[in-house]
Write a protein that holds these residues in place. Structure first.
Motif, short mmCIF file in Angstrom:
data_model
loop_
_atom_site.label_atom_id
_atom_site.label_comp_id
_atom_site.label_asym_id
_atom_site.label_seq_id
_atom_site.Cartn_x
_atom_site.Cartn_y
_atom_site.Cartn_z
N ALA A 1 0.83 -1.20 0.00
CA ALA A 1 0.00 0.00 0.00
C ALA A 1 0.87 1.25 0.00
CB ALA A 1 -0.91 0.01 1.22
N LEU A 2 1.98 1.18 0.72
CA LEU A 2 2.87 2.34 0.78
C LEU A 2 3.55 2.55 -0.57
CD1 LEU A 2 3.83 4.41 2.83
CD2 LEU A 2 5.85 3.00 3.19
N THR B 1 2.64 1.59 -3.52
CA THR B 1 1.70 2.03 -4.56
C THR B 1 1.57 3.54 -4.57
OG1 THR B 1 0.43 0.04 -4.12
CG2 THR B 1 -0.65 1.71 -5.43
N SER B 2 1.75 4.14 -3.40
CA SER B 2 1.49 5.57 -3.28
C SER B 2 2.66 6.44 -3.72
CB SER B 2 1.14 5.91 -1.83
OG SER B 2 0.13 5.06 -1.38
N VAL B 3 3.79 5.85 -4.04
CA VAL B 3 4.92 6.68 -4.45
C VAL B 3 4.95 6.77 -5.98
CG1 VAL B 3 7.33 7.17 -3.96
CG2 VAL B 3 6.11 5.49 -2.59
N PRO B 4 4.78 7.95 -6.55
CA PRO B 4 4.82 8.07 -8.00
C PRO B 4 6.20 7.67 -8.54
CG PRO B 4 3.96 10.06 -7.01
CD PRO B 4 4.48 9.21 -5.90
N PHE C 1 8.27 8.94 -10.69
CA PHE C 1 9.37 9.92 -10.77
C PHE C 1 9.92 10.26 -9.40
CE2 PHE C 1 7.43 13.89 -9.38
CZ PHE C 1 6.08 13.63 -9.51
N VAL C 2 9.08 10.08 -8.35
CA VAL C 2 9.57 10.28 -6.99
C VAL C 2 10.52 9.14 -6.62
CG1 VAL C 2 8.91 10.35 -4.56
CG2 VAL C 2 7.58 11.61 -6.25
N THR D 1 13.75 9.76 -8.42
CA THR D 1 14.56 10.82 -7.82
C THR D 1 15.22 10.33 -6.54
OG1 THR D 1 12.91 12.34 -8.69
CG2 THR D 1 14.48 13.24 -7.12
N LEU D 2 14.45 9.64 -5.72
CA LEU D 2 15.00 9.15 -4.46
C LEU D 2 16.06 8.08 -4.70
CD1 LEU D 2 11.75 9.03 -2.28
CD2 LEU D 2 13.55 10.75 -2.25
N ARG E 1 -1.39 -6.90 -5.84
CA ARG E 1 -2.75 -6.68 -5.38
C ARG E 1 -3.74 -7.54 -6.12
NH1 ARG E 1 -4.26 -1.57 -3.02
NH2 ARG E 1 -6.49 -1.78 -2.94
N SER F 1 3.62 6.16 -18.75
CA SER F 1 4.26 6.73 -17.57
C SER F 1 5.78 6.50 -17.57
CB SER F 1 3.62 6.18 -16.29
OG SER F 1 3.52 4.79 -16.37
N LEU G 1 8.11 9.56 -17.80
CA LEU G 1 8.63 10.26 -16.63
C LEU G 1 9.90 9.62 -16.11
CD1 LEU G 1 5.27 10.92 -14.86
CD2 LEU G 1 7.02 12.63 -15.26
N ILE H 1 -0.98 10.94 -1.36
CA ILE H 1 -1.50 9.82 -2.16
C ILE H 1 -1.78 8.62 -1.26
CG2 ILE H 1 -0.99 8.24 -4.05
CD1 ILE H 1 0.75 10.44 -5.25
N TYR H 2 -0.88 8.39 -0.30
CA TYR H 2 -1.08 7.26 0.59
C TYR H 2 -2.36 7.42 1.39
CZ TYR H 2 -0.45 3.88 4.30
OH TYR H 2 -0.65 2.84 5.17
#
Lengths: 317, 320, 637
Positions: free
Chosen positions: A140-141, A143-146, A148-149, A152-153, A201, A256, A259, C260-261
């Motif tokens: 779940a976590l 999935t929430s990170v786009p 390009f983020v 970058t990280l 999922r 996507s 990106l 988003i989370y």
């Protein structure tokens, strides 16, 4: 089966035609003179000669129906004309860059499938267990990170802080295979990560659903071992919906990945596309989108056929 | 006595699947079905799956459109009614469904369900409303204190009673009971059957009672119509059709009915019910009929008189 | 049914599991818009001298590459992202849902338009479609909102369409149409509330996706136009300085991810709340049988025995007893019928004997013994899972109520039979195949060879039930459990299946014992030698079929027989006859009355019936669980 295949291929062809028509007509519905619009970057207006010139190269001076026919015909022949920026052949540009984009997607999808399907299956089979709860929470976590983020990280962590991998760039495989693969790792993992969360999922849900069907109880009642029950009567059935989702997602990935490529300076379609959008090089943008949509439709055609091989009932619909 | 519902030559096709690249296959679920329901009468419809009995119920209420039919209800030409006239006429004809779980909106209280019926036809507005709601629940044997509850708080039998109350709310003259007791356990089924029998006497409502259960249909109906693959096989008074069937299909159906008392002489039917996509020529039952003759394949046997108030669609008189 | 105060249902309470995600999401939405209360700094105020300054008292999160206050930029950037996302999602939701509803309710051309339009838009990868439009109209907030709405409305129309189609097919919508309720009221008053759940799940999914795309486009420099702040742009700007100033990328990355989370978290919980799917409901896991150690010592003709079986649903506090006390003795070549209404526990008793109890149910007492082919009686509770697998299908087999769902649709019929054979008897495939075809012929399937290579969906229900029977017989079990095998079938097909089972009992191998579960007493009368009647988790009467069905001693058995229309052939409703119905409904497992479980529906109950649960009275051949039955009075005397 023959009839089914024919119907699906015909359907895909119709879809492609509609997509092409939409891409073409978008330019026609824009208010004002398209040539003028496309040349009006940065607020300044273009010289009348430049506009007239563009009109001629894009064929905008001809009647709309004629333009439309020419566009469709040329598209089928993989001839998309020339870029407004530098006059290079758009088809050549795409042919050069598309394989690089597909490479990242293929590598990412492979990683995702290898990790997510076993993990999703394990979570689905022991739903509510410790592994399922942990994996689902991490999922779940993630999935929430786009993308390009993540990219970058990753660059910050693996290239800047740890210095394990290059921050980006591209070397042809033929030129330096090792460096090529090193440069491929981060983009592929970045693309794969998001896909993996979706596949995880879906696999989990699908396995969970199939486990509840009556035929699973029949199989157990026959005295099959649990391993066989799972393999033949849960997993085989669960695969169909998963494949469908993978197909849909591969199509979305085609977009996507732009990106991710941008983050890593990977010279795939994205560089071409981003510059083209900035410069309002509509013919290039339109061609890229047409090609990508065609690939998307083709992927879904393949998925449909695969699914019908897995589940004979599909062929009836 | 003028009929409340009169249907002539009801036909219904459904498109199913595909044929070739563009064609559609048509499945004929009803062929030339004619029926009459008199005021206060219960007409039972029996048949197995694929017989089209539920389709008839929905077609006579115009919940689905039929291909060709002449239907009159209470003197109105049903097929010619415009949407608004039809809507108004719906006050007189209602339906009760099979599945007590799907037939009530899980989000609406019983008050809302019954009020929807009353509001639609502007009945018992204002102060009279509360009294009417109480009266309706009383009528179907439910405690009026239940008005503000939602369906999930009720058992299957209680839900079926609520469904009946909804149908009764608009004071209809005619109700289609589409397998209305089939999903219920036998002790609950008896309660609901008794309720329907009572209501029919007290309100003089006509029923079209659709069921696959022959003994239930025999118990509740005045007359019974037997259907097979969308065609009428036999019509007649309930007891007579049940105990002295004239059509071989009815005989087979009755003999297949499991019975407590006697092991009946069972009439064996060969094979499966044919697909409605490719029914047999001539008599649709001939492919399974133990008495079929070569002539049965030639033409569709017409419904013809067979004694006391009865009709049958069989060319033979020398059997049964 | 216990009374529940009506007031409890006027305002549906928010489920507790929604509180945490709800609060988190609300906080993340509200905080950016509370920016003026948090910081007075101007998000676009450049201060080149202080570029990349670390956090300080004036600037809590430091300053960016142009010396702008980062806290202000994150908050104002959030405003832009959230506004774009929720505005476009709301637009897409309104338009899409309307399209879907109209398409599903009115069908015809509306349906075609809705579905095809969605198909076409879904062909374009979202980012690319957005880029296409940006090329033509240039970047900017308005373009973004427009693009995202167009991009996402098909998802809504698809969901609304399929859900509305599902809901429209439900009887309560048909009932509203039959009442003459106007279409507008049906669509918005009945269908819309019933599809609101899935649509709101889609809403949160879409909002999350919209934020992702908006920030992605801004990151490419093609979204929100500078100097207006946005998270995507902040990451883009800080990228070049990530070495000197990692905080610069971390802050917008965390803000974006957290938002988003929060939406995803909310969405997941919402989905679970609206559509609860219990975990562990898989039919591949079974609850292991246990043993009281009372087995053994059974007579030679006993095939299986259930003694004092008790099944519970474990609950914190008090476990709910689904089955209270069931004992059955099944003898060779005998057909025992287990009769009762839904919820009486007859299927569970049978599943327990197969070692197939659902994982959620525990055997808390009782012994299940079974005679194996070797002649040895085994205690099921003492078998290892491996040994249980060997018993299932080999010594005891089972067929189920729903022939349509009991066979796996993706495997050929033959393959499903062959795997049953090979599970117990290793042999060459060709031999197994020959045996399967022989069995298919035995159960009366024409063209067995062709059917062997066919799929279940090509067969009718009756034929599938024959296949199920053939499959159950592959290893010549001694005992066949048939759980309502004809309930889903038409009456003429039912008669054939009963006839087949009758024939198999005598013709097949060394004879077959049957445990036949049914609610239909007529069917039971035709096939059973012995009958056990169940009510609310107990066997209330047991004995020879003829005696029980003609002379029932338990008031419940009597009531069952009396309430069947077929037992009153002379009666007719128009002659004023009524069926003798028992009032009320069977109690739920957790709410059984004290004493006799049937007493509050019983026409002959005495006050003393409320004191103790009646035991089974009677001799060796016939038992009844009633204080007023002849057996009980005899024993008392």
């Amino acid at each position: 089966m023959g009839g089914f295949l024919l119907r699906r291929v015909a359907g895909a062809a119709v879809m492609l035609f509609v997509v092409g028509s939409i891409v073409f007509s978008l330019l026609a519905v824009v208010p004002g003179d398209p040539a003028e619009l496309l040349l009006s970057t940065g607020g300044g207006s273009a010289t009348p000669e430049a506009i007239a010139n563009l009109r001629a190269t894009m064929g905008l001076d001809q009647p709309v129906m004629q333009q439309y026919a020419a566009f469709l015909l040329n598209s089928v022949r993989f001839d998309f004309g020339t870029s407004i920026i530098d006059g290079s052949s758009i088809a050549d540009n795409i042919a050069l860059r598309l394989p690089r984009t597909l490479e990242i997607i293929a590598a990412g999808a492979l990683l995702a499938l290898l990790v997510a399907i076993p993990a999703g299956t394990a979570a689905g089979l022991r739903a509510g267990g410790r592994f399922d709860i942990t994996a689902s929470a991490v999922n779940a976590l993630l999935t929430s990170v786009p993308g390009f983020v993540v990219g970058t990280l990753f660059i910050y962590l693996f290239a800047q802080v740890l210095g394990w991998l290059p921050a980006g760039g591209y070397v042809a495989f033929a030129q330096d295979p090792v460096q090529h693969l090193r440069m491929l790792i981060l983009p592929a993992v970045t693309v794969g990560l998001h896909l993996a969360t979706i596949i995880f999922r879906m696999t989990r849900a699908s396995v969970l659903e199939m486990r509840g069907h009556d035929w699973v109880r029949t199989a157990t009642a026959k005295g099959l071992s649990r391993r066989l029950v799972i393999r033949r009567h849960v997993l085989k059935n669960a695969l169909g919906p998963v494949i469908t989702v993978v197909g849909m997602q591969l199509g979305i990935l085609l977009g996507s990945t732009v990106l991710v490529e941008f983050v890593y300076n990977w010279p795939g379609l994205s560089g071409l596309l981003v510059t083209a959008v900035e410069q309002r090089d509509y013919p290039t943008v339109r061609a890229v989108i047409l090609v990508v949509a065609a690939i998307f439709i083709a992927i879904n055609l393949v998925i449909d056929v695969l699914y019908s091989l897995l589940d004979p009932r599909i062929r009836l619909q | 006595m003028t009929a409340i519902l009169e249907v002539r030559d009801l036909n219904k096709h459904y498109p199913v699947g595909r044929k070739g690249l563009f064609g559609k296959r048509m499945m004929q679920v009803l062929r030339d079905v004619s029926l009459t329901v008199h005021p206060g009468e219960v007409l039972g419809l029996v048949g197995e799956s694929g017989s089209g009995k539920s389709t008839i119920g929905k077609a006579v209420l115009r919940l689905i459109d039929s291909d060709s039919a002449a239907m009159t209800f209470g003197g109105h030409d049903l097929t010619a009614l415009g949407p608004e006239d039809l809507r108004r006429l719906r006050k007189d004809m209602q339906i009760i469904f099979q599945d007590p779980y799907a037939s009530l909106d899980p989000r609406k209280t019983i008050r809302a369900v019954l009020s929807e019926a009353l509001d639609t036809h502007r009945l018992h507005t204002g102060a009279a409303r509360e009294g009417r709601l109480t009266e309706l629940l009383d009528m179907v044997g439910l405690n009026p204190a239940f008005l503000d509850r939602r369906p999930h708080e009720f058992s299957g039998g209680q839900r079926q009673r609520i469904g009946i109350a909804r149908a009764l709310a608009v004071e209809p003259k005619f109700i289609v009971c589409d397998e209305a007791v089939s999903a219920l356990d036998v002790s609950i089924q008896a309660q609901v059957l008794n309720l329907l029998a009572d209501l029919r006497v007290s309100h003089g409502i006509s029923l079209l009672f659709i069921s696959h259960d022959l003994s239930v249909v025999r118990f509740i109906s005045d007359r019974v119509m037997v259907l097979y693959l969308g065609r009428v096989m036999e019509v007649g008074p309930a007891d007579a059709v049940h105990f002295h069937p004239q059509h071989p299909y009815t005989a087979a159906l009755v003999s297949a009915e499991p019975s407590l008392k006697h092991a009946p002489h069972r009439i064996r039917l060969e094979g499966e019910i044919p697909s409605p996509l490719s029914p047999p020529s001539g008599c649709v039952f001939r492919s399974r009929c133990p008495y079929a003759l070569p002539a049965c394949a030639d033409s569709v046997p017409p419904l013809r008189p067979a004694g006391d108030n009865r009709l049958k669609a069989c060319i033979r008189d020398d059997i049964l | 049914m216990t009374a529940i105060p009506a007031s409890r249902f006027r305002a549906p309470a928010i489920p507790r599991r929604m509180i945490l995600p709800g609060v988190l999401l609300a906080a993340l939405i509200v905080i950016p818009f509370a920016a003026p209360l948090i910081t007075e700094a101007n998000p676009i105020q450049i201060s080149v001298r202080e570029r990349l300054a670390p956090p300080s008292w004036e600037h809590w999160l430091g300053q960016d590459e142009f010396g702008r206050d980062r806290l202000a930029r994150v908050l104002h950037g959030g405003q832009v992202s959230l506004m774009v996302a929720f505005l476009s999602t709301t637009l897409a939701c309104l338009v899409g849902t309307l399209f879907g509803l109209i398409g599903a309710y009115f069908r015809g051309p509306f349906q075609f338009l809705t579905t095809r339009l969605s198909d076409v838009v879904l062909c374009f990868p979202p980012i690319l479609l957005a880029l296409l439009v940006v090329t033509l109209f240039g970047p900017g907030t308005v373009t973004l909102v427009a693009v995202l709405s167009i991009l996402y409305f098909p998802a809504f129309s698809r969901i609304a369409f399929s859900e509305a189609l599902r809901v429209s097919a439900l009887d309560f919508v048909e009932a509203s149409r039959a009442l003459g309720t106007p279409s507008r009221r049906i669509v918005f008053g009945t269908i819309l509330p019933n599809i609101a759940g899935p649509v709101s799940v889609q809403y949160s999914l879409t909002a999350a996706a919209a934020i992702t795309i908006e920030s992605g486009l801004s990151f490419l420099g093609l979204g929100v136009v500078p100097p207006a702040p946005s998270w995507g742009q902040m990451i883009r700007g800080a990228r070049q300085f990530m070495n000197q100033d990692p905080l610069g990328i971390l802050i917008p990355c965390v803000a974006l991810t957290l938002t988003i989370y929060a939406i995803n978290f909310f969405c997941d919980r919402l989905r679970d709340t609206l559509d609860p799917k219990g975990n562990g409901g898989g039919k591949d896991t079974t609850s292991q049988p246990t043993s009281d150690g009372q087995g053994g010592g059974a007579a030679g003709d006993v095939v299986a025995e259930v003694r004092n079986l008790r099944l519970d649903i474990p609950r914190p506090g008090q476990p709910v007893p689904v089955i209270e006390d069931v004992s059955l003795t099944l003898r060779a070549n005998q057909c025992t019928a287990l009769v009762g209404e839904s919820g009486s526990g007859k299927s569970l008793s049978a599943l327990a004997l197969m070692g197939l109890l659902p994982g959620a149910i525990r055997q808390s007492a009782g012994t299940l013994t079974l005679r194996r082919k070797s002649g040895e009686m085994v205690d099921m509770g003492r078998l290892t899972p491996k040994q249980l697998e060997d018993v299932r299908g080999n010594d005891v087999a089972m067929i189920f109520q729903e022939p349509m769902t009991s066979l796996n649709p993706v495997h050929k019929v033959g393959a499903q039979m062959v795997e049953a054979i090979l599970a117990h008897r290793p042999m060459p495939k060709a031999e197994a195949r020959a045996q399967a075809i022989r069995l298919l012929t035995l159960v009366g399937i024409n063209e067995a060879e062709r059917r062997f290579n066919g799929y279940p969906h090509e067969m009718s229900g009756g034929m599938r039930q024959r296949v199920m029977i053939a499959m159950a017989l592959t290893c010549e079990p001694r005992l066949l459990i048939a759980d309502e095998p004809t309930t889903a079938l038409d009456v003429t097909i039912q008669a054939e299946i009963i006839e087949l089972l009758q024939k198999l009992r005598t013709d097949y191998a060394d004879g077959l014992s049957l445990l036949f579960i049914s609610h239909n007493l007529g069917v039971v009368a035709e096939i059973a030698d012995r009958v056990a009647v169940m009510y609310s988790g107990q066997v209330v009467e047991e004995g020879p079929a003829k005696q029980i069905l003609t002379d029932p001693h338990h008031p419940y058995t009597r009531a069952l027989l009396e309430s069947m229309p077929s037992s009153h052939e002379e009666a007719h409703s128009t002659r004023g006859d009524r069926l003798q119905a028992v009032e009320g409904t069977p109690p739920l497992p957790g709410r059984r009355p004290s004493g006799c479980t049937f007493r509050d529906r019983c026409p002959i109950a005495l006050a003393s019936c409320a004191l103790d649960r009646p035991p089974l009275f009677g001799g060796s051949d016939r038992h009844v669980r009633c204080f007023r039955a002849p057996e009980a009075t005899q024993e008392a005397a």
